[in-house]
Design a protein around this motif. Structure first.
Motif, PDB file in Angstrom:
ATOM      1  N   ILE A 160      59.234  38.980  45.331  1.00 49.58           N
ATOM      2  CA  ILE A 160      58.420  38.298  44.327  1.00 49.58           C
ATOM      3  C   ILE A 160      57.278  37.587  45.047  1.00 49.58           C
ATOM      4  N   PRO A 161      56.026  37.771  44.603  1.00 51.32           N
ATOM      5  CA  PRO A 161      54.897  37.116  45.271  1.00 51.32           C
ATOM      6  C   PRO A 161      55.044  35.591  45.241  1.00 51.32           C
ATOM      7  N   SER A 162      54.517  34.947  46.275  1.00 48.85           N
ATOM      8  CA  SER A 162      54.564  33.488  46.337  1.00 48.85           C
ATOM      9  C   SER A 162      53.639  32.893  45.282  1.00 48.85           C
ATOM     10  N   LYS A 163      53.803  31.605  45.025  1.00 47.16           N
ATOM     11  CA  LYS A 163      52.949  30.912  44.059  1.00 47.16           C
ATOM     12  C   LYS A 163      51.490  30.991  44.495  1.00 47.16           C
ATOM     13  N   ALA A 164      51.245  30.846  45.802  1.00 47.89           N
ATOM     14  CA  ALA A 164      49.880  30.915  46.326  1.00 47.89           C
ATOM     15  C   ALA A 164      49.261  32.287  46.063  1.00 47.89           C
ATOM     16  N   THR A 165      50.054  33.333  46.248  1.00 50.53           N
ATOM     17  CA  THR A 165      49.557  34.691  46.032  1.00 50.53           C
ATOM     18  C   THR A 165      49.251  34.939  44.558  1.00 50.53           C
ATOM     19  N   MET A 166      50.119  34.455  43.685  1.00 51.36           N
ATOM     20  CA  MET A 166      49.880  34.630  42.244  1.00 51.36           C
ATOM     21  C   MET A 166      48.635  33.860  41.806  1.00 51.36           C
ATOM     22  N   LEU A 167      48.412  32.680  42.395  1.00 47.87           N
ATOM     23  CA  LEU A 167      47.195  31.909  42.097  1.00 47.87           C
ATOM     24  C   LEU A 167      45.958  32.654  42.566  1.00 47.87           C
ATOM     25  N   PHE A 168      46.057  33.314  43.723  1.00 47.43           N
ATOM     26  CA  PHE A 168      44.943  34.114  44.233  1.00 47.43           C
ATOM     27  C   PHE A 168      44.598  35.239  43.253  1.00 47.43           C
ATOM     28  N   VAL A 169      45.611  35.960  42.798  1.00 41.97           N
ATOM     29  CA  VAL A 169      45.390  37.064  41.859  1.00 41.97           C
ATOM     30  C   VAL A 169      44.713  36.559  40.587  1.00 41.97           C
ATOM     31  N   SER A 170      45.201  35.446  40.062  1.00 40.66           N
ATOM     32  CA  SER A 170      44.622  34.863  38.847  1.00 40.66           C
ATOM     33  C   SER A 170      43.192  34.388  39.093  1.00 40.66           C
ATOM     34  N   ALA A 171      42.951  33.809  40.266  1.00 41.88           N
ATOM     35  CA  ALA A 171      41.613  33.307  40.600  1.00 41.88           C
ATOM     36  C   ALA A 171      40.606  34.438  40.726  1.00 41.88           C
ATOM     37  N   PRO A 229      38.487  41.652  48.853  1.00 39.49           N
ATOM     38  CA  PRO A 229      39.247  40.734  47.993  1.00 39.49           C
ATOM     39  C   PRO A 229      39.664  41.342  46.655  1.00 39.49           C
ATOM     40  N   MET A 230      38.778  42.117  46.035  1.00 34.20           N
ATOM     41  CA  MET A 230      39.127  42.732  44.750  1.00 34.20           C
ATOM     42  C   MET A 230      40.186  43.818  44.928  1.00 34.20           C
ATOM     43  N   GLN A 231      40.094  44.575  46.013  1.00 37.96           N
ATOM     44  CA  GLN A 231      41.130  45.572  46.306  1.00 37.96           C
ATOM     45  C   GLN A 231      42.468  44.892  46.563  1.00 37.96           C
ATOM     46  N   LEU A 232      42.413  43.800  47.288  1.00 34.87           N
ATOM     47  CA  LEU A 232      43.626  43.041  47.593  1.00 34.87           C
ATOM     48  C   LEU A 232      44.246  42.484  46.315  1.00 34.87           C
ATOM     49  N   MET A 233      43.398  42.002  45.413  1.00 41.66           N
ATOM     50  CA  MET A 233      43.898  41.488  44.132  1.00 41.66           C
ATOM     51  C   MET A 233      44.639  42.584  43.371  1.00 41.66           C
ATOM     52  N   GLU A 234      44.047  43.785  43.328  1.00 37.09           N
ATOM     53  CA  GLU A 234      44.676  44.897  42.606  1.00 37.09           C
ATOM     54  C   GLU A 234      46.012  45.287  43.237  1.00 37.09           C
TER      55      GLU A 234
END
Length: 243
Positions: A39-50, A20-25
């Motif tokens: 452009i990343p989806s809203k769900a993906t951007m929320l994942f990165v922020s989370a 998950p941390m690698q995926l976030m990066e």
């Protein structure tokens, strides 16, 4: 859904779950990449922020964002954002030691990744290995072995059977077999990994030798253990001089 105990200050991030941390990066860097990167989806951007919030141990914030990410992903036709959000949720539960919830999230995410990429895609190796680790923590060793075996198949297809990364997974399988008291099977995994890593002259051979030595001691194979220990010291010195 069980709520995280955010008042707990001594919570530690699970070091054996790296996906998950690698995926976030990777996802955080995607918008900065050259070319026509979507452009990343809203769900993906929320994942990165989370996941950033999880790293800072702001677990209340992380939970809210991951729940939002799951909700947003469910609106999308493509399954990938939902699979990503679920693995983030699983990582949060793993951080809190809520292994039953983590197992459920990871297993569902794996099923979705398999649907997207195919069951034997090399892209699945990381999530499959992490899912095996989650099942191992949850005490479901048979499930852990099944997922790790799948991870090995996918990783071997992508990197080659003899690659150091794949041999590292074989060492993980050996450790799992020890927990099932299948010591002879575990020894076979470690011996094979040592042979391949020696052939590659890779530094991780010292890790495999250490595992093999510990197992031989446990089995009471004193003479064999002594030979492996000598081999281990030899490689330690050799790689120390290369630094």
């Amino acid at each position: 859904m069980a709520q995280p105990h955010t008042a707990k200050k001594d919570v530690e991030l699970p070091r054996d779950l790296i996906g998950p941390m690698q995926l976030m990066e990777e996802l955080a860097q995607a918008p900065e990449a050259k070319g026509s990167t979507p452009i990343p989806s809203k769900a993906t951007m929320l994942f990165v922020s989370a996941m950033s919030a999880v790293a800072k141990k702001n677990l209340d914030d992380a939970l809210k964002k991951l729940q939002q990410a799951v909700h947003e992903a469910e609106k999308e036709s493509h399954k990938e954002p939902h699979a990503i959000a679920l693995v983030g949720l699983g990582y949060l539960h793993a951080t809190l030691g809520q292994w039953d919830l983590a197992e459920s999230n990871y297993a569902e995410s794996c099923a979705q990744w398999s649907t997207i990429h195919g069951e034997d895609s090399p892209k699945l190796a990381r999530i499959l290995a992490d899912t095996a680790t989650v099942h191992e923590h949850g005490g479901h060793l048979d499930k852990a072995e099944a997922f790790l075996t799948k991870a090995l198949k996918c990783a071997s297809k992508g990197k080659g059977e003899k690659s150091p990364e794949v041999q590292g997974l074989y060492c993980g399988l050996g450790n799992l077999l020890i927990k099932q008291n299948r010591l002879d099977d575990a020894e076979q995994q470690f011996q094979s990994a040592v042979a391949h890593l020696k052939e590659a002259n890779h530094p991780s051979v010292t890790f495999a030798l250490k595992l093999l030595h510990g197992l031989l001691v446990k089995q009471g194979k004193t003479e064999e253990a002594a030979k492996v220990e000598a081999d281990l010291n030899k490689y330690k010195n050799e790689f120390a001089h290369k630094k």
